[in-house]
Design an enzyme around this catalytic site. Structure first.
Site, PDB file in Angstrom:
ATOM      1  CB  CYS A  30      -6.248  -3.811   8.389  1.00  0.00           C
ATOM      2  SG  CYS A  30      -7.620  -4.819   9.006  1.00  0.00           S
ATOM      3  CB  CYS A  67      -4.039   8.313  15.787  1.00  0.00           C
ATOM      4  SG  CYS A  67      -4.591   7.978  14.101  1.00  0.00           S
ATOM      5  CB  CYS A 104       9.277   1.026 -27.977  1.00  0.00           C
ATOM      6  SG  CYS A 104       7.687   0.202 -28.157  1.00  0.00           S
ATOM      7  CB  CYS A 163      -3.149  -2.244  12.767  1.00  0.00           C
ATOM      8  SG  CYS A 163      -3.892  -3.044  14.215  1.00  0.00           S
TER       9      CYS A 163
END
Lengths: 434, 460
Positions: free
Chosen positions: A391, A381, A138, A352
């Site tokens: 997307c 790409c 904690c 995109c």
């Protein structure tokens, strides 16, 4: 038919779903309700020495919400049990007697001296509890008093206290780790060195969950002030899973039983933790948001998945993903993917495109022959996955592996061989390939 | 009379036109807000549905080019005031357009959410959420700069006129709006169906627009009656014509002036201005001739006022109606019958009072032209509303030194909304290609204001 029974350190439970030490396990009434709902076990909310601590009388919880108030992250500034030790012990005994088939583990936090631990352990043992979990996690309140994460941040203390506990009880000892450290392998190694039977992780993460811009104070706010709290819930799951995996694949702690904790909200989360090496899981936030009934979904979801995949027992998939956790330097640099947009699924939102255009590699069109159309340009790409993430339509953008030909971006032939950074010519420390 | 193949015996009905067909409770229920304001929670949930599309199709579809994705994102982050400012910068009547735009054929039609869910983001209702919030807050979005010393007359205080006036005022020019009626607002005040703009919204929006300063309104000033185009051209540096379409197309049938044959636009105006709608006289059997928004508005409101049977009759099919599918369904779910492929033939009278109407069935020939057949039918009616379109009252524009070039009965304008006269611009329903939409009129006013501003600066 899948068998969900779990055996963690010899502690048996009908399923691997335990409620973590927290408000849901604070008292007999809650735990009884949890067992009626179907939970396999509980870790009782942390006991301390009398006189018991007190909590603030203002808000103890804060949260980050997503769309439509779905809860992304949760934080709390509640302390350990604020009831007398004797009452807790009585209730634990009663619960264990009434529910002998369920796991009842007791979380403990007492000052960092042997006498304190030696004193409380026999009391817990007398309840018939199945084990203890040492709360070294904690991060708020108790840590200011030299307990909780103040212990968990010092591996030597972990080892020392674990050893005391193993010396003074026959019960299995689980050490609960704090994530508020730089490398979780060190506290885990310390727990093992102290002969602890297992580690559980993660406890909550130091956090300010929000700022009240009118009061100019952190939330939750108590009379115009706020203190940092412990962060948990779905947002911390990736952090927790990485820490579980780090311990599972560390040669020094490999094989040390792990109880996985951190943002587990549904069966898939639990399965993921377990494939990374957790022998069971503990849940808190999801129960605090939806109530105990979620265990039905957890149990049935895991069962259905196991049946689909042909697993009969949970130990068949515990740790199954551990061999595939790799250092970056060993990832295959000859593995080439390109994003593909399924035009039948595309809704033409253009996210995109703009994500790639503004922030990545300018590899997605916005118009083709004058029409609004989004297509990946393979010669730009890099297969980064950003488009698929932005997307909104699941499955519309996929990353497809190139298995032959030439990568139009690098102009390099696709090779079926494996090669990684350790042998790459750009690596100054590269080891020449034989 | 042709073959009476269906319909009632029109000669035998007793005309029944009466007021007080509905109770006070019905009146208040029937004319309540069609789409009530979203609650903050509803707005938040709905705003979260927006994908913040790149080059958003909704923005492209909006005649005023409102940055829809941005204003919705502003709503979702709690910046409702900023959302409203985004809207009003492109469309000063964003509040009214949120209520009356046929969003189902504009922004919401192209929402990418339609593709997978068939449910667009409710852009219109979110726009209203933002603009209503701003108006309630009383915050100003625009500051009027220093006085330019230039004066412009805007003829007509409807959406096009008000939009142009605001566009000019926010550039420092001094505008005088010459409005023929008692109140500004044009069709927003006198035209649109009551349940689309409740609580005197049209006037509240006018007040908000005028609040920028620099705009004076003179009511009761009708072009060609109280002043001429020559007068205003002599007095002001530039003129914007936004006179709408003051004339109503006629059926061209004998008896068109008889009791019970009415212009839909007049009745709607009366309805909008009525202190007590229950006092309006309503037929028991109402026929509406036409297939546009006005036809739907009068048909639905007749029904809401207690007419027993309301039938819209249109010469072509439902697909050819100017009223959108949404509007047609609104009419049908309110109990209006829609009859298509029927052309008006005769009005039936008894003792000088309307009792019914005869229609001829129509069809398309092989070339797609409408053919009126000899096959007829009659429908009983105490009231027939004409809603077959309006026309420009062109007389004040055609004579004298200030003749404005017309085309197809409307004012001819270039892309900047300039007329054939160098100091006169025009916009709204009165110009060629006017789309009969509030939003298109607002765009005309906005574009014209920009062009007038350039003209005034060059002339300085």
């Amino acid at each position: 038919m899948a068998d969900l029974r779990a055996d963690f350190l010899g502690i048996k439970s009908p399923n691997p779903f335990w409620l973590a030490s927290a408000p849901p396990t604070d008292r007999e009434v809650n735990v009884t309700r949890a067992f009626k709902a179907g939970w396999g076990g509980v870790v009782w909310k942390t006991l301390g020495l009398d006189p018991h601590v007190v909590n603030i009388n203002g808000p103890r919880y804060g949260a980050i919400h997503g769309s439509d108030r779905s809860l992304a992250g949760f934080n709390n500034i509640e302390l350990i049990s604020d009831r007398p030790l004797g009452i807790n012990l009585q209730e634990i005994k009663a619960v264990k007697q009434a529910w002998p088939d369920r796991a009842v583990v007791v979380s403990l936090m007492v000052p960092c001296d042997e006498a304190s631990w030696q004193g409380i352990l026999p009391l817990v043992e007398a309840t018939g509890a199945d084990g203890v979990e040492l709360n070294f996690g904690c991060p708020h309140g108790m840590s200011e008093r030299g307990m909780g994460s103040a212990v968990g941040q010092v591996p030597e203390y972990i080892e020392m206290v674990a050893r005391w506990c193993k010396k003074h009880t026959r019960m299995p000892v689980i050490v609960k780790l704090t994530p508020n450290i730089t490398d979780v392998r060190f506290p885990a190694r310390a727990a093992k060195a102290g002969a602890a039977d297992a580690v559980s992780l993660i406890n909550t993460i130091n956090s300010i969950v929000g700022v009240d811009l009118d009061q100019m104070a952190p939330m939750p706010t108590t009379d115009g002030k706020g203190s940092h709290g412990g962060y948990c819930g779905p947002a911390v799951k990736p952090i927790a899973m990485n820490m579980v995996a780090e311990i599972a694949r560390d040669p020094e702690t490999h094989g040390l039983p792990i109880s996985g904790i951190g943002g587990i909200s549904q069966w898939r989360d639990a399965v993921e933790f377990m494939t990374l090496g957790a022998g069971n899981v503990q849940v808190c936030t999801a129960a605090m948001v939806y109530g105990f009934k979620i265990v039905e979904e957890l149990v049935d979801g895991m069962k259905t998945w196991m049946d689909d995949k042909g697993y009969e027992r949970i130990d068949q998939f515990v740790g199954a993903a551990v061999p595939n956790i790799s250092d970056w330097q060993h990832l295959n640099l000859n593995y080439v993917v390109k994003a593909k947009i399924n035009q039948d699924l595309c809704i033409k939102c253009g996210r995109c495109h703009i994500a790639c255009e503004d922030t990545s590699h300018q590899a997605i069109t916005h118009t083709v022959n004058g029409e609004r159309r989004f297509e990946v340009m393979d010669d730009e790409c890099v297969g980064c996955n950003l488009c698929a993430i932005t997307c909104p339509v699941e499955g519309c953008i996929t990353l497809e592996q190139m298995t032959a030909g030439v990568d139009p971006r690098t102009k390099l032939p696709i090779s079926g061989t494996y090669a990684n950074w350790t042998t790459h010519p750009n690596n100054p420390q590269a080891v020449p390939v034989e | 009379m042709g073959i009476n193949s269906d319909g009632g015996d029109t000669a035998s009905i007793t005309p029944n036109i009466a007021s007080g067909r509905i109770s006070a409770q019905q009146e208040s229920d029937n004319f309540a807000d069609l789409h009530p304001l979203l609650t903050p929670f509803q707005a938040s949930v709905e705003a979260d549905r927006c994908y913040f599309c790149y080059d958003a199709p909704c923005m492209q579809a909006c005649p005023t080019g409102i940055d829809v994705a941005l204003f919705i994102r502003q709503i979702s982050t709690g910046n409702t005031t900023g959302a409203a400012a985004t809207i009003l910068h492109e469309n000063i009547m964003g509040g009214m357009c949120a209520r009356v735009c046929p969003t189902e054929t504009l922004c919401e039609q192209v929402c990418v959410r339609n593709d997978k869910e068939g449910e667009p983001v409710q852009i219109g209702r979110l726009q209203r959420y933002a603009t209503d919030h701003l108006m309630a807050s009383g915050k100003k979005v625009f500051e009027r700069p220093d006085d330019s010393g230039k004066t412009v007359a805007v003829i007509g205080g409807g959406p096009a006129g008000l939009s142009c006036a605001h566009g000019l005022a926010r550039r420092g020019h001094n505008v005088t709006i010459l409005e023929a009626r008692e109140k500004p607002g044009g069709l927003n005040e006198y035209g649109i169906a009551t349940y689309k703009t409740v609580d005197n919204f049209a006037q509240r929006e006018v007040d908000y627009i005028l609040d920028i300063g620099g705009i004076e309104i003179q009511t009761g000033q009708r072009l060609g009656q109280d002043f001429t185009l020559d007068d205003v051209r002599a007095k002001y540096d530039a003129v914007f014509l936004a006179i709408g379409m003051g004339g109503v197309n006629a059926l061209g049938l004998a008896g068109e002036d008889a009791d019970g044959v009415e212009d839909a636009v007049d009745y709607i105006a009366e309805l909008r201005q009525a202190e007590d709608r229950r006092q309006l006289k309503v037929g028991q059997r109402v026929l509406v001739i036409g297939g546009g928004m006005t036809a739907v508005d009068i048909a639905v409101q007749s029904k809401l006022l207690g007419a027993e049977e309301v039938t819209m009759v249109y010469r072509r099919g439902q697909q050819q109606m100017n009223a959108s599918t949404y509007e047609q369904e609104l009419a049908q779910t309110r109990g209006v019958n829609i009859r298509t492929w029927a052309a008006p033939q005769d009005l039936q009278m008894t003792d000088g009072k309307l009792t019914g109407m005869t229609f001829a069935r129509t069809r398309l020939d092989n070339d797609g032209r409408l053919v009126v057949t000899k096959d007829t039918f009659s429908l009983p009616a105490d009231v027939v509303f004409k809603a077959i379109g309006q026309k420009l009252v062109s007389e004040p524009l055609t004579g004298g030194a200030s003749a404005v070039a017309l085309e197809g009965g409307r004012i001819s304008v270039d892309p900047e909304r300039r007329t054939s006269l160098a100091d006169v611009w025009a916009g709204g329903d009165c110009v060629v290609n006017g789309e009969d939409l509030t939003v298109a009129a607002v765009e005309d006013g906005k574009v014209a204001a920009r062009s007038i501003d350039t003209f005034l600066q060059q002339g300085a």
